[in-house]
Each structure stands twice: as C-alpha cells, then as structure tokens.
Design an enzyme around this catalytic site. Structure first.
Site, PDB file in Angstrom:
ATOM      1  N   GLY A 196      28.620  63.305  54.215  1.00 45.72           N
ATOM      2  CA  GLY A 196      29.211  61.975  54.221  1.00 45.72           C
ATOM      3  C   GLY A 196      29.635  61.609  52.819  1.00 45.72           C
ATOM      4  O   GLY A 196      28.877  61.821  51.863  1.00 45.72           O
ATOM      5  N   ASP A 229      36.835  59.887  53.868  1.00 41.79           N
ATOM      6  CA  ASP A 229      36.364  60.721  52.757  1.00 41.79           C
ATOM      7  C   ASP A 229      37.238  60.559  51.527  1.00 41.79           C
ATOM      8  O   ASP A 229      36.803  60.861  50.410  1.00 41.79           O
ATOM      9  CB  ASP A 229      36.322  62.182  53.204  1.00 41.79           C
ATOM     10  CG  ASP A 229      35.226  62.381  54.241  1.00 41.79           C
ATOM     11  OD1 ASP A 229      35.472  62.087  55.428  1.00 41.79           O
ATOM     12  OD2 ASP A 229      34.105  62.793  53.859  1.00 41.79           O
TER      13      ASP A 229
HETATM   14  C1  LIG Z   1      30.888  57.369  55.328  1.00 43.32           C
HETATM   15  S1  LIG Z   1      31.841  58.745  55.013  1.00 43.32           S
HETATM   16  C2  LIG Z   1      31.442  59.741  56.374  1.00 43.32           C
HETATM   17  C3  LIG Z   1      32.487  60.777  56.607  1.00 43.32           C
HETATM   18  O1  LIG Z   1      32.072  62.052  56.114  1.00 43.32           O
HETATM   19  C4  LIG Z   1      32.077  62.949  57.204  1.00 43.32           C
HETATM   20  O2  LIG Z   1      32.386  64.249  56.869  1.00 43.32           O
HETATM   21  P1  LIG Z   1      31.191  65.344  56.707  1.00 43.32           P
HETATM   22  O3  LIG Z   1      30.233  65.124  57.837  1.00 43.32           O
HETATM   23  O4  LIG Z   1      31.932  66.672  56.771  1.00 43.32           O
HETATM   24  O5  LIG Z   1      30.593  65.095  55.347  1.00 43.32           O
HETATM   25  C5  LIG Z   1      33.113  62.363  58.135  1.00 43.32           C
HETATM   26  O6  LIG Z   1      34.418  62.587  57.672  1.00 43.32           O
HETATM   27  C6  LIG Z   1      32.732  60.922  58.065  1.00 43.32           C
HETATM   28  O7  LIG Z   1      33.654  60.001  58.541  1.00 43.32           O
END
Ligand SMILES: CSC[C@H]1O[C@H](OP(=O)(O)O)[C@H](O)[C@@H]1O
EC number: 5.3.1.23
Length: 369
Positions: free
Chosen positions: A60, A251
């Site tokens: 995240g 992101d």
């Molecule tokens: C609050 S930002 C969360 C955002 O990050 C996630 O990606 P990942 O699980 O690959 O780090 C996803 O895009 C979420 O929306």
C-alpha cells in the site's frame, strides 16, 4: 500533533510499529499470511525491510513509504551493531546506501520516494552523532502525519457517501495499506461512524487477492458488512443499479489528476462511467507526483509470472504460456468524479484543480500548524 485515534472504530490496525530506541527494529503485520494467520515480521536489517516491501509483507502506497522511512533507521541500527564505534561519516554513508537500496524495492507508489527524500534531507542536514535519533524522529513523524492525513481524508470524504448504501472498492486501501485507517477505507469508516448504513462490495483483486484477503478482513473486524466478488462481476451489479459509488486508493497521482492504482481500477472506472456511478479516488498529498504532467509517465511495476501461473502454490497456467502481470494501471482524470485528499476534495479532476487544492490547502495547513 496530537495522536489520532478513532474511538468508534472497532479495530485499530498496527500495520507498522517501531520497537525500541534507535537500536530497535521495525515490526510489520505479515500481510502475506492474512486473513488466516495474524503474524508479525521483525525487520532487523535493511535487506529484510527491502524484502518485506518487495514481497508485499507490507504494502500500500502510504505503508510502503512509512516502512522505507523506518528501514533507513533499521540500516543505521544494523551498521552500529556491526561496528559499535561507527563514525558519523560511516553512519551517514550507511543511511545514504539504505535510501538508494530501498528505492529499488517497488517503482510505482510515489510515497516510497517521497518518504526516502525526507530521510535523505535528515541525513544531509546532520553533522553530528544525533543522526540516528533524528532519523527515528523523522520516520515517526512521517508515520504520525499519515495517521492524521488518513483521518482527515475520512472526514472530508464521508459526506460523499452519506446517501449511499452499497459501495464498491478494489484492492486494499485500508489501515493495512497505511498507518491505521487507510485512504478509501478511512472514508468508509468515517461514513459508517457518522451513521451511514454502508454495505461494501470488495473486489477480490487478482492475482494477490488484496481485496478478498485484506479488505474483507479489515471491514469484518470493524463490524462493517462486506461481500467479496470476483473482479469480473462489478459490471453486472452496476447494470442492476446495485452500486451507489466506487471508492479506491491510489499509488501515484500525476499533476493532471491521472491516477495509478491496482490493476483493474481503470476497467472499473470505465464501467462506472458507463453506468453513471460516481468514481472516487482517495489519496493523501504524499501520493501526488507533481513532477509528472500526466499518468503517461507513471512507472508500472511488472511482477513475477508465478503470481498468476501459480496462485498460492497451485499451477493454473501451462509452463509454455506467457503471463502478463502488471501490478497497476492508470485511470485518466476525466473518469474520476473526485479525488479526496487530506486538504480537501478535488472536483472536477484536472490539472488546475489539483494544483489549486494542493497549493491552497498547503498554505492553509502551514498557517494552522
Ligand atoms: C492506500 S494505497 C493502497 C494501494 O496500494 C495497493 O497496491 P499494492 O497492494 O500492490 O501495494 C493498491 O494499488 C491500493 O489501492
């Protein structure tokens, strides 16, 4: 800043914790083990921290930035363990090396680089042996500021959902993706706390199932009704008029409002627009990359084929078949109804409004500090 806590939230999320003093370490909820096991991973070295970010033990955009900031503190503690009489120059070198290394962990979430830039500023501004203390103070400040930003986004965004009953989200933009409340889920928590009887549809979000494994876990613990669905299913729910709004995290948001988010978000935005469903992005100012004019320049992480071909260890794709596995896609600003930030709501979403909200509220935030 006073520590934020949401008294109504039935669960608090200890996504990241610093344990001890400047000789301490970073403790993470191991998100690869949820929802079945709630276990913690202790990072005592910068390599362990880099690996934890790379493997999505911590994930995240905001959480990645906070973890990387603490990762610089881990690196200096590690160097001092290996060489107790470490000189100031060598401590600075260890911090700089850690910053450069942690910057290679994942390419898309701009919060990683935003946080590392802040830590680099501390290193460059430190001439004496207070470096370790000042680095830990800065990482802790980044962590606490994220708590405040998430809470503020919740409050700003909750009115957008006041007339909603069924909202849909994609991936996990909750406390597990940030310091405590998250971004998109902070809005859902705040609307729930304000008395809006929300039901949440959570896309399972292939291939790593952040929605099924993490969002459903978070919302269930918070006492919010949640239904998991496959990523191919939202279109028919929207066609039946069963979704009142879509709300997601981000992101990286470019200066014109284009937003990178988990793969599948762009398709969701197209379907929402086709069916007249509001599409909200929730992102703190630490997720904005004002150096990028548009989403065209956002680096998209390509991840290992195994995540698709062997989901959780079971082979589902023949060895000689190719696999396409981008972790993110970009939703153009014109498909976004509004972006919720800690400083206010950006609507309509375009360069002028993004610049106005971030600049205007930045001045106001500075005057209120
Ligand atoms: C609050 S930002 C969360 C955002 O990050 C996630 O990606 P990942 O699980 O690959 O780090 C996803 O895009 C979420 O929306």
């Amino acid at each position: 800043m006073k520590p934020y806590s949401n008294p109504n939230l039935q669960t608090t999320m200890k996504t990241l914790q610093w344990i001890g003093d400047t000789s301490g370490h970073l403790r993470l909820i191991d998100q690869t083990r949820l929802p079945v096991e709630e276990t913690y991973l202790d990072c005592h070295t910068v390599a362990q921290t880099h690996d934890a970010i790379r493997r999505l033990v911590v994930r995240g955009a905001p959480a990645i930035g906070i973890a990387a900031a603490y990762g610089v503190c881990v690196a200096v503690a590690e160097a001092r363990r290996e060489q107790p009489d470490l000189s100031v120059a060598d401590a600075r070198a260890a911090a700089h090396s850690a910053i450069d290394y942690l910057a290679t962990s994942r390419p898309t979430a701009v919060n990683l680089f935003w946080a590392l830039d802040r830590m680099r500023g501390i290193v460059d501004g430190s001439e004496d042996d207070s470096l370790a203390q000042r680095l830990l103070q800065e990482a802790t400040a980044i962590h606490e500021q994220d708590r405040q930003m998430c809470a503020a986004m919740g409050q700003h965004g909750a009115p957008l959902l006041a007339d909603c009953r069924n909202v849909l989200t994609h991936c996990n933009a909750g406390g597990l993706a940030a310091s405590e409340l998250g971004t998109a889920l902070a809005v859902i928590y705040a609307a729930h706390d304000a008395g809006t009887p929300l039901h949440v549809y959570a896309d399972e979000t292939r291939p790593l199932l952040q929605g099924a494994r993490l969002t459903a876990w978070e919302l269930s613990r918070a006492g919010i009704d949640v239904t998991v669905l496959c990523d191919s299913m939202p279109a028919c729910l929207m066609r039946e008029g069963k979704i009142d709004a879509v709300i997601v995290g981000a992101d990286r948001v470019a200066a014109n409002g284009d937003a990178a988010n988990k793969i599948g978000t762009y398709a969701l935005a197209i379907v929402a627009r086709h069916h007249g469903v509001p599409f909200y992005v929730v992102a703190p100012s630490s997720t904005f990359d004002m150096q990028l004019e548009s989403g065209e320049g956002i680096p998209i992480e390509q991840r290992d084929r195994q995540e698709v071909s062997h989901p959780f260890g079971k082979q589902t794709v023949p060895d000689d078949a190719g696999v396409f596995n981008p972790a993110f896609d970009v939703t153009p600003a014109d498909l976004i109804t509004a972006i919720v930030t800690e400083r206010g709501i950006i609507r309509p979403v375009n360069t002028a409004n993004v610049l106005h909200v971030l600049a205007n509220f930045a001045e106001r935030a500075d005057s209120e500090d």
